[in-house]
Design a protein around this motif. Structure first.
Motif, mmCIF file in Angstrom:
data_model
loop_
_atom_site.group_PDB
_atom_site.id
_atom_site.type_symbol
_atom_site.label_atom_id
_atom_site.label_comp_id
_atom_site.label_asym_id
_atom_site.label_seq_id
_atom_site.Cartn_x
_atom_site.Cartn_y
_atom_site.Cartn_z
ATOM 1 N N LEU A 102 25.285 39.627 -23.493
ATOM 2 C CA LEU A 102 25.362 41.089 -23.503
ATOM 3 C C LEU A 102 24.799 41.679 -24.795
ATOM 4 C CD1 LEU A 102 28.935 41.485 -21.959
ATOM 5 C CD2 LEU A 102 26.774 42.157 -20.882
ATOM 6 N N ARG A 131 23.427 45.461 -25.504
ATOM 7 C CA ARG A 131 23.985 46.371 -24.502
ATOM 8 C C ARG A 131 25.304 46.948 -25.002
ATOM 9 N NH1 ARG A 131 24.213 43.926 -18.662
ATOM 10 N NH2 ARG A 131 24.653 46.137 -18.295
ATOM 11 N N VAL A 151 29.972 48.251 -20.079
ATOM 12 C CA VAL A 151 29.941 47.210 -19.053
ATOM 13 C C VAL A 151 31.360 46.851 -18.621
ATOM 14 C CG1 VAL A 151 29.342 44.791 -18.594
ATOM 15 C CG2 VAL A 151 27.743 46.263 -19.855
ATOM 16 N N GLU A 193 28.750 35.573 -20.513
ATOM 17 C CA GLU A 193 28.026 35.089 -19.334
ATOM 18 C C GLU A 193 28.807 35.376 -18.056
ATOM 19 O OE1 GLU A 193 27.551 31.017 -20.367
ATOM 20 O OE2 GLU A 193 25.850 31.378 -21.724
ATOM 21 N N VAL A 211 28.456 39.118 -17.173
ATOM 22 C CA VAL A 211 27.137 39.390 -16.605
ATOM 23 C C VAL A 211 27.089 38.937 -15.147
ATOM 24 C CG1 VAL A 211 24.698 38.738 -16.695
ATOM 25 C CG2 VAL A 211 25.897 39.380 -18.790
ATOM 26 N N GLU A 225 28.939 41.365 -13.050
ATOM 27 C CA GLU A 225 28.173 42.605 -12.910
ATOM 28 C C GLU A 225 27.084 42.467 -11.851
ATOM 29 O OE1 GLU A 225 26.300 45.696 -16.124
ATOM 30 O OE2 GLU A 225 25.711 43.594 -16.266
ATOM 31 N N SER A 226 26.403 41.342 -11.844
ATOM 32 C CA SER A 226 25.266 41.152 -10.938
ATOM 33 C C SER A 226 25.664 40.591 -9.585
ATOM 34 C CB SER A 226 24.255 40.207 -11.589
ATOM 35 O OG SER A 226 24.807 38.900 -11.739
#
Length: 515
Positions: free
Chosen positions: A263, A266, A271, A317, A320, A323-324
């Motif tokens: 991250l 960012r 987030v 990680e 992320v 998030e995806s």
């Protein structure tokens, strides 16, 4: 809706079929019969018979499970080092058999390292409860009104009744005050005139109370990542919220300065806020397991678990991946295998929550007071909102009747040799202010090591704290007052520490740390 239940052990929520002694031997009262452990014959296992209720020493008894690794250099042997790995619910037997605490040869050559499963834990007459009922517990962050608060109290009452029926009389005698009596019986059975002890996390409470009750039976006491047993409801929740948020702030700062953070560059807080909002809407799934939905407290628990290491890189990680939606990162905590409703109804788990309920009376009068605590916690911890350790366990203990066997109080320690305390500045579970408070309560006998870094437990975090604790245990010579140890960078720490974390681990029943 099943909610995160605080899991307070190295082997969270063991199914009854897994709770089997490592040794067939049963010791007679006051004696230990040692035999090779079934899981690893290089260690020895045994039991010690102790009373269920120390006020009735000739009454009903149970077997305290033990494990020992003898000193590797008999000529240099000093005696026994009794350890406790935290919790409540941490298995000292597992810690010794598995070598989880990572003691250096300086310790293992000179001491028989002895661990015990505290009463109510793992192999020592475990507190048994219905897995089905555990999974029905209301989510502490989803209580919206007095009816929801009343439903929580009603569930807690049903769960306590179930656990008491399955466990028997020991259910009402698992407080740490009773564990201290067990520890003194173990010291005597080992043949040691005085106790040498290392406890981490909740294991520090055992050591603190032993120093209070048996000050002249101590050789050396090393207390790593300290509890504060003087706190009421507000102080307990506020300090735990603060230290959880402090760890989150440190994670954000690490990502800002570390290019390898997934991250990096960012806005980590944005987030995180987006993920919390998705979790609240029921839109967040475990990476690679779309059928497993994560609620807000589940997500907070994943971050909280990462702070123990700290596993900052792995947490970034994981966020992320959340998030995806990609199955590209492992969770910090792994959920239990899915069981049918029929089988879960028949399963019993070892839930050591009762230990905490008998050590800390943390009443909350009604929903209005409950909401006020949550709002104040969210002001203190604007990202974490709550402590994934403190708030669920407080909710689980609501409805516990007073008086409890081991109520909070300021420590009254006098007549001991020097006692060594240690704590990380950025511990997510046992905050640094707790260690400062405990040292002040103990007074002139206390020496406090400050580790200027992150994570839960300072032993093994570089040479400075490790050598200081080793030297004290071997020579009973404490370090100079005010010792401060430089932090080991988180990335290096992740590579150094392979042992399981100790102390509170949040998650669903049966969750475990991902290996």
């Amino acid at each position: 809706m099943r909610r995160p239940v605080l899991i307070l052990s190295l082997l969270p929520a063991l199914v009854l079929s897994l709770i089997a002694p490592l040794t067939p031997a049963t010791a007679s009262a006051g004696a230990i019969s040692w035999a090779p452990c079934a899981e690893d014959p290089s260690a020895e296992c045994g039991t010690l018979t102790v009373p269920v209720d120390w006020r009735r020493p000739r009454g009903e008894t149970f077997e305290l499970a033990l494990a020992r690794r003898k000193a590797s250099d008999p000529a240099a042997r000093i005696g026994s080092l009794v350890i406790n790995p935290g919790g409540p619910g941490g298995s000292g037997v597992d810690a010794v058999v598995g070598g989880y605490l990572g003691f250096t040869p300086e310790i293992t050559s000179r001491f028989d390292v002895v661990g015990f499963d505290p009463r109510g834990v793992a192999r020592s007459h475990p507190v048994l409860c219905s897995l089905e009922l555990a999974l029905q517990a209301p989510d502490p962050l989803s209580i919206r009104d007095q009816a929801g608060f009343d439903a929580l109290l009603a569930h807690n009452r049903r769960y306590r009744d179930d656990c008491r029926a399955r466990t028997g009389p020991l259910f009402d005698h698992v407080d740490t005050g009773s564990v201290v009596r067990d520890l003194d019986a173990l010291r005597a059975a080992l043949g040691d005139d005085k106790l040498t002890y290392y406890g981490i996390s909740y294991g520090t409470l055992i050591g603190q109370l032993y120093a209070e009750r048996f000050p002249h039976r101590i050789r050396a006491l090393a207390l790593d990542s300290n509890m504060d047993h003087s706190l009421g409801t507000r102080a307990f929740l506020d300090t735990e919220s603060w230290t959880a948020q402090d760890s989150f702030d440190e994670f954000v700062a690490w990502c800002e300065r570390t290019r390898t953070c997934a991250l990096h560059g960012r806005d980590v807080r944005t987030v995180w806020a987006d993920l919390l909002a998705r979790a609240e809407r029921g839109e967040l799934s475990l990476p690679g397991s779309p059928e497993i939905k994560l609620g807000k407290l589940d997500l907070i628990g994943q971050a909280f678990g990462a702070f123990y290491g700290p596993a900052f890189k792995e947490l970034a990680e994981f966020l992320v991946a959340l998030e995806s939606g990609a199955a590209t990162a492992r969770p910090i905590l792994t959920p239990p295998s899915t069981a049918s409703s029929a089988s879960s109804a028949e399963q019993a788990i070892n839930d050591p929550t009762r230990v905490f309920c008998q050590d800390y009376l943390l009443p909350i009068r009604d929903y209005r007071a409950y909401e006020q605590h949550l709002r104040r916690s969210a002001r203190i911890a604007p990202d974490m909102l709550v402590s994934a350790a403190a708030h669920p366990i407080t909710a689980a203990c609501l409805g516990t009747e007073a008086p409890i066997p081991n109520p909070q109080h300021r420590l009254r320690v006098d007549g001991t040799p020097p006692l060594l305390l240690g704590n990380a500045l950025h511990d997510p579970a046992t905050g640094y202010p707790w260690a400062v408070s405990a040292a002040r309560q103990i007074g002139r006998e206390a020496r406090l090591i400050t580790y200027e870094g992150w994570g839960h437990g300072i032993y093994g975090r570089g040479d400075c704290p490790t050598r200081a604790i080793d030297a004290y245990l071997v020579s009973v010579d404490p370090p100079e007052r005010g010792l401060r140890c430089q932090a080991v960078p988180p990335a290096e720490m992740s590579a150094l520490r392979h042992r399981p974390p100790t102390g509170p681990i949040p998650g669903l029943p049966g969750y475990r740390l991902t290996r």
